[in-house]
Structure formats: structure tokens, C-alpha cells
Design an enzyme around this catalytic site. Structure first.
Site, mmCIF file in Angstrom:
data_model
loop_
_atom_site.group_PDB
_atom_site.id
_atom_site.type_symbol
_atom_site.label_atom_id
_atom_site.label_comp_id
_atom_site.label_asym_id
_atom_site.label_seq_id
_atom_site.Cartn_x
_atom_site.Cartn_y
_atom_site.Cartn_z
ATOM 1 C CE LYS B 96 -2.739 2.734 3.242
ATOM 2 N NZ LYS B 96 -3.652 2.770 4.400
ATOM 3 N N GLY B 157 -8.239 8.282 10.312
ATOM 4 C CA GLY B 157 -8.561 8.278 11.737
ATOM 5 C C GLY B 157 -9.633 9.271 12.149
ATOM 6 C CB ALA B 183 -8.290 6.864 5.161
ATOM 7 N N GLY B 184 -10.955 7.054 6.965
ATOM 8 C CA GLY B 184 -12.074 7.943 7.277
ATOM 9 C C GLY B 184 -13.382 7.259 7.645
ATOM 10 C CG ASN B 205 -6.005 0.428 12.083
ATOM 11 O OD1 ASN B 205 -6.406 0.046 13.165
ATOM 12 N ND2 ASN B 205 -4.725 0.445 11.822
ATOM 13 C CB THR B 206 -9.088 4.535 13.680
ATOM 14 O OG1 THR B 206 -7.770 4.746 13.177
ATOM 15 C CG2 THR B 206 -9.215 5.224 15.014
#
Lengths: 67, 255
Positions: B96, B157, B183-184, B205-206
Site C-alpha cells: 500500500k 482516523g 481511511a475515514g 483500522n481506527t
């Protein structure tokens, strides 16, 4: 001999002459790590026999969590 | 089925491995998420201190495809170095590309991302660039030969969900390689929305690792991604301004 390992200059005893011996010194021989010597990534096959010399820049990296 | 270069995956969830409260929670979350692709990053080993337990050492690396990112790189050259270090582990051939151009927003540097993608493709990597939701940049990355396009929904995040669904739709419509929203994503609803728009996968992830209950959230994400995909394939009804009765208007029994 003096090596810069992961950014820190370290003095090592005479008994450490190869990357393999360096790995043993830091108890990393069983760990999944990648070693770079003077910006050259060492392939797993010939990594341990690679001879160290005074002033070498060594980077020892591994995978950590990330997104 | 998600197909990236020559690999196929049943799960459309790519899961990050950062910032979990503890290793046990993380292992359970990975398990229930059904993910087949885990992201990692390359860092210096702390050789002078006792090593913390590491997920990778306890994973069955045959069961998962590892996707190292190049996080921490600010130039294409640094990204290539990260990718090569990761590849030297012998555990992966995908990467990535993540080249951050702004510390505050963590938005990717488009120029360096493009350069790094080209350099890594030339080296034979399977390349998945993390990019902004810029439609033209996505096209340029695909033209170079990127194996998937990974536009952010909103800053890393932030959990703000999809800020520009129209851009995401344009990217999906024009792409001939998988589009993975990266992301996001904050909630299962965000993930479902991206999948309904037609995304091929979600990388998050987050949203899981920092949830109050990461294991439960991992399952919620898995289900919402499945639901969103099914909804996309089923084809939703067009929106109308006025009501349209579901029950027959004829034959109403009256006295």
C-alpha cells in the site's frame, strides 16, 4: 568495532564479526526482522554470513501494527 | 469475490492492525471480521529493550495476505525503500503506497504517490496506492498500472465517513481495477454507504481498533460491508419526490 544501529552508535566486542553474530547478540535470530547494511537490504539467504566492518550503518526493522 | 492482480478474496474488508487496546482483543477482532488481508507497517526494532508481543509472530501467515504500507514516507524514494524492506521479509509482494504530504490532515501527496506507484510497478510489486478522492489522479494511477485504487473517504482516523460521495462514485464508475475505500470510515453505516456506491472493498483500522468494543465492531463492519455489497448488486430503487403506495389501490373493502 563501532556500528550505528538503528540510529545509535554502539561499540561491540571482538566476538561479533558477522550479521548472524549480531542477531544472536540481540537475541533476534528467531525473530522476523529485515537487516539493512549501509543502505543495502540483506537477503535472508546470505544475511547471517555477511561480515561487519567498523563504521557500518545497520538498520534492523520489523513489522508493527499499522493501517 | 475481490480480485487484486492475481489474487482473489472472499472478504471485502481489509483490516489495519494499529492501535488496538491489547493483543487478545486484536486477535478476536481479526477473527470475527473475516478479513483475509491485514495491513502492517515497517519500523525500527527496539533492540535494546524487551520486545512487546507482536501480532505478526502469533498469526498464521499462510491464512492472511499481508499488505505492508509505506506510512512514514514523505517522498517516493522513501516509500520505495519501505516497500523493499517489507518485501525482504519474504512475507508479502503487495504494497500500500502511502506518502503523506500534510502532517495536519495526513492527506496524501499526489505527486509523490504517483511517482512511488510508478517506481514500485517497475520493480514488479502489486501496488495499491492510497490517494485522495481526486477523480483525475485516480485515473492517472490506473493508467500507470496500479492494481487497485484506494481513495480516502475522509482524513485518516477522523471517522467522518464519506465527505464526497459524488467523487467516489466517479472514481468507481471510471475504474477497471478494484476501488477500495481507505481511511475515514467511522461507522458500519459509512462502510455500507461506500459499498452501496459500488466500492469493491473497504480498508479500515481506527473504526474497529478504537471502538468501545472492537470485537463487536469488527463483526458489525463485516456484516455492513456484506449488506452494502448485496444492496449494490441488487440495484436500489430510484428516489422519488412523492409517495407510491405499496398496497393495491383497487379492491379496498368498504362498508
Amino acid at each position: 568495532m563501532k556500528l550505528r544501529i538503528n540510529g545509535t552508535w554502539t561499540t561491540l566486542g571482538e566476538e561479533i564479526q558477522t550479521v548472524g553474530e549480531l542477531m544472536e547478540h540481540f537475541s533476534l535470530e528467531q525473530k522476523s526482522v529485515v537487516v539493512e547494511q549501509n543502505e543495502e537490504i540483506l537477503a535472508n539467504g546470505n544475511r547471517d554470513s555477511r561480515v561487519l566492518k567498523d563504521g557500518d550503518i545497520i538498520e534492523i526493522v520489523h513489522f508493527v501494527g499499522g493501517g | 469475490m475481490l480480485k487484486i492482480n492475481d489474487r482473489t478474496f472472499d472478504s471485502r474488508l481489509l483490516l489495519g492492525t494499529g492501535k488496538y487496546p491489547d493483543l487478545d482483543t486484536q486477535k478476536k477482532a481479526v477473527d470475527v471480521s473475516g478479513t483475509e488481508i491485514l495491513t502492517f507497517t515497517v519500523r525500527r526494532m527496539n533492540i535494546y529493550e524487551e520486545d512487546q508481543p507482536n501480532l505478526l509472530e502469533q498469526l498464521d501467515t499462510q491464512k492472511f495476505t499481508l499488505l505492508p504500507n509505506t506510512a512514514g514516507a514523505k517522498t517516493a524514494e522513501e516509500a520505495v525503500r519501505h516497500a523493499k524492506l517489507a518485501h525482504a521479509s519474504g512475507l508479502c509482494d503487495m504494497v500500500k503506497v502511502e506518502v503523506i504530504g500534510c502532517d495536519k490532515t495526513l492527506l496524501p501527496d499526489p505527486v509523490e504517490t504517483l511517482k512511488a506507484t510508478e517506481m514500485l510497478l517497475n520493480e514488479g510489486f502489486t501496488v495499491l496506492p492510497y490517494t485522495s478522492d481526486d477523480v483525475v489522479l485516480a485515473k492517472r494511477l490506473e493508467d500507470l498500472g496500479a492494481h487497485a485504487i484506494m481513495p480516502g473517504a475522509s482524513p485518516i482516523g477522523s471517522g467522518k465517513g464519506i465527505l464526497n460521495p459524488d467523487n467516489l462514485r466517479f472514481i468507481i464508475e471510471q475504474s477497471h481495477v478494484p476501488v477500495i475505500v481507505d481511511a475515514g470510515i467511522g461507522s458500519p453505516g459509512d462502510a455500507a454507504e461506500a459499498m452501496e456506491i459500488g466500492a469493491d472493498g473497504i480498508l479500515l483500522n481506527t473504526a474497529v481498533s478504537a471502538a468501545e468494543d472492537p470485537v463487536k465492531m469488527a463483526e458489525a463492519m463485516k456484516l455492513s460491508i456484506q449488506a452494502g455489497r448485496l444492496g449494490y448488486e441488487a440495484g436500489r430503487i430510484p428516489e422519488k419526490r412523492y409517495a407510491s403506495a405499496s398496497s393495491p389501490e383497487e379492491g379496498v373493502s368498504t362498508t
